[in-house]
Enzyme design. Structure first.
Site, short mmCIF file in Angstrom:
data_model
loop_
_atom_site.label_atom_id
_atom_site.label_comp_id
_atom_site.label_asym_id
_atom_site.label_seq_id
_atom_site.Cartn_x
_atom_site.Cartn_y
_atom_site.Cartn_z
N SER A 45 7.86 -2.47 14.53
CA SER A 45 7.66 -2.05 13.14
C SER A 45 8.00 -3.14 12.13
O SER A 45 7.94 -2.90 10.93
CB SER A 45 8.53 -0.82 12.84
OG SER A 45 9.90 -1.17 12.85
N THR A 167 10.43 -0.29 10.15
CA THR A 167 10.97 -1.09 9.04
C THR A 167 12.44 -1.42 9.29
O THR A 167 13.14 -0.68 9.95
CB THR A 167 10.85 -0.33 7.69
OG1 THR A 167 9.51 0.10 7.52
CG2 THR A 167 11.27 -1.15 6.49
N THR A 185 8.90 -5.12 6.98
CA THR A 185 8.14 -4.16 7.79
C THR A 185 6.75 -4.68 8.12
O THR A 185 6.23 -5.54 7.41
CB THR A 185 8.00 -2.83 7.02
OG1 THR A 185 7.48 -1.83 7.88
CG2 THR A 185 7.07 -2.95 5.83
N ARG A 195 -3.40 -1.74 2.74
CA ARG A 195 -2.38 -0.75 2.36
C ARG A 195 -1.02 -1.44 2.23
O ARG A 195 -0.60 -2.20 3.11
CB ARG A 195 -2.30 0.35 3.41
CG ARG A 195 -1.22 1.40 3.15
CD ARG A 195 0.09 1.06 3.85
NE ARG A 195 1.09 2.12 3.67
CZ ARG A 195 2.35 2.03 4.07
NH1 ARG A 195 2.79 0.93 4.67
NH2 ARG A 195 3.19 3.01 3.90
N THR A 218 13.57 3.19 4.66
CA THR A 218 12.56 3.17 5.71
C THR A 218 11.91 4.55 5.65
O THR A 218 12.40 5.43 4.96
CB THR A 218 13.15 2.91 7.10
OG1 THR A 218 14.00 4.00 7.45
CG2 THR A 218 13.95 1.63 7.14
N GLY A 219 10.86 4.75 6.38
CA GLY A 219 10.19 6.04 6.30
C GLY A 219 8.83 5.88 5.66
O GLY A 219 8.30 4.77 5.57
N GLY A 221 6.45 5.09 3.20
CA GLY A 221 6.56 4.31 1.98
C GLY A 221 5.91 4.96 0.77
O GLY A 221 6.39 4.81 -0.35
#
Ligand code: GLY
Length: 314
Positions: A45, A167, A185, A195, A218-219, A221
């Site tokens: 990641s 990330t 990331t 993107r 993180t997660g 975005g």
């Protein structure tokens, strides 16, 4: 002095702590701590061997923020270098800009003399990409992807809400109380080309201000961009909330997000006194921290806050 990181920062946190132990700055610590994560081929990641976009091309995002001056540098959709955190730092320190994207980011990387040896993804990663896409599409569609004008449909089918995260986050506070935060990331697996996530967007995935603290996400975005999550955490501390209450409020803000695509959010944060916290919408997530007097990092559970998750393809 302290370093706080997402758990995948375990390969770099000692390097960051060593910088602080030797009297180095929080900025040096963040760069030193994130580079080993970016170089780690096992971490899919971040950096080298990160998940590519729908066309199989790597597009890396990163940012760094100096909490003393509020200076920042960021790159997005970088495709020619394993260490976007170092490029982000150079943007911060040498340019009158804060964010470079795509071809411009690649060009700046080359101008800075940063050389990439070999490919940015392994053969194994190319095979993972191909296998995943061919679960959804025929060989004919797969072979024609670069020339198609319906990638927006395929991206909905191939991107997986469980791979909208990954990330790495790292926040350091040095002996002078200066804070620096960094995020790096490769973004969502199989994302639409171009993107950009929250990691290089200051205020979304990254924010640091010596006066109050710092936060990194993180997660998914898109959620952190829409809610300005990293800045919200720091802003809530500015408004007088303690670290835990600030983190909780920023998480609860995500419940106001509507729309069809909502997934996971995680963040780590510190306040100006070096207290630390980790939050997640998911069970079982951890983060790590280490101070110079510790021989090894400590891994601790994140506080869970339940937030709406929706993933509707219609
Ligand atoms: N949080 C990383 C991304 O959405 O790209």
């Amino acid at each position: 002095m302290i370093v706080v990181a997402s758990s995948n920062g375990s390969v770099g946190i000692q390097a960051a702590v060593d910088v602080l132990k030797n009297g180095g700055s929080a900025i040096d610590a963040v760069e030193a701590g994130i580079r080993p994560v970016e170089a780690n081929p096992e971490d899919k990641s971040v950096g080298y061997n990160g998940y590519p976009n729908l066309l199989g091309e790597p597009e890396l995002d990163a940012s760094i923020m100096n909490g003393r001056t509020l200076e920042t540098g960021a790159v997005a959709a970088l495709s020619n270098y394993t260490y976007p955190i170092s490029v982000a730092r150079r943007v911060m320190e040498t340019l009158p800009h804060v964010l470079l994207v795509g071809d411009g980011a690649n060009r700046f990387t080359t101008e800075m003399g940063f050389e990439q040896e070999g490919s940015m993804v392994s053969d194994e990663m190319e095979a993972i990409w191909e296998t995943r896409l061919k679960k959804e599409m025929s060989n004919e569609v797969f072979d024609s992807l670069p020339d198609r004008n319906d990638l927006h449909e395929w991206v909905r089918l191939t991107t997986d809400p469980r791979r909208t995260y990954g990330t790495t986050n790292l926040i350091a506070m040095d002996k002078n109380g200066n804070i620096c935060s960094g995020v790096s990331t490769s973004g969502w697996a199989w994302k639409f080309p171009g993107r950009v996530g929250d990691s290089p967007i200051i205020g979304a995935g990254n924010y640091a201000d010596n006066r109050y603290g710092a936060a990194t996400c993180t997660g998914m975005g898109e959620m952190a961009i829409r809610a300005s999550t990293a800045h919200s955490i720091v802003f809530y501390m500015k408004m007088g909330y303690d670290l835990q209450k600030a983190c909780r409020e920023a998480m609860l803000d995500l419940n106001d997000l509507g729309g069809k695509y909502l997934s996971v959010m995680n963040f780590v944060a510190i306040d100006k006194d070096g207290n630390h916290a980790g939050y997640s919408t998911q069970e079982g997530r951890t983060y790590i921290y280490q101070t110079p007097d510790m021989a090894h990092f400590e891994e601790v559970s994140r506080t869970i806050v339940d937030v709406n998750q929706t993933w509707k393809l219609d």
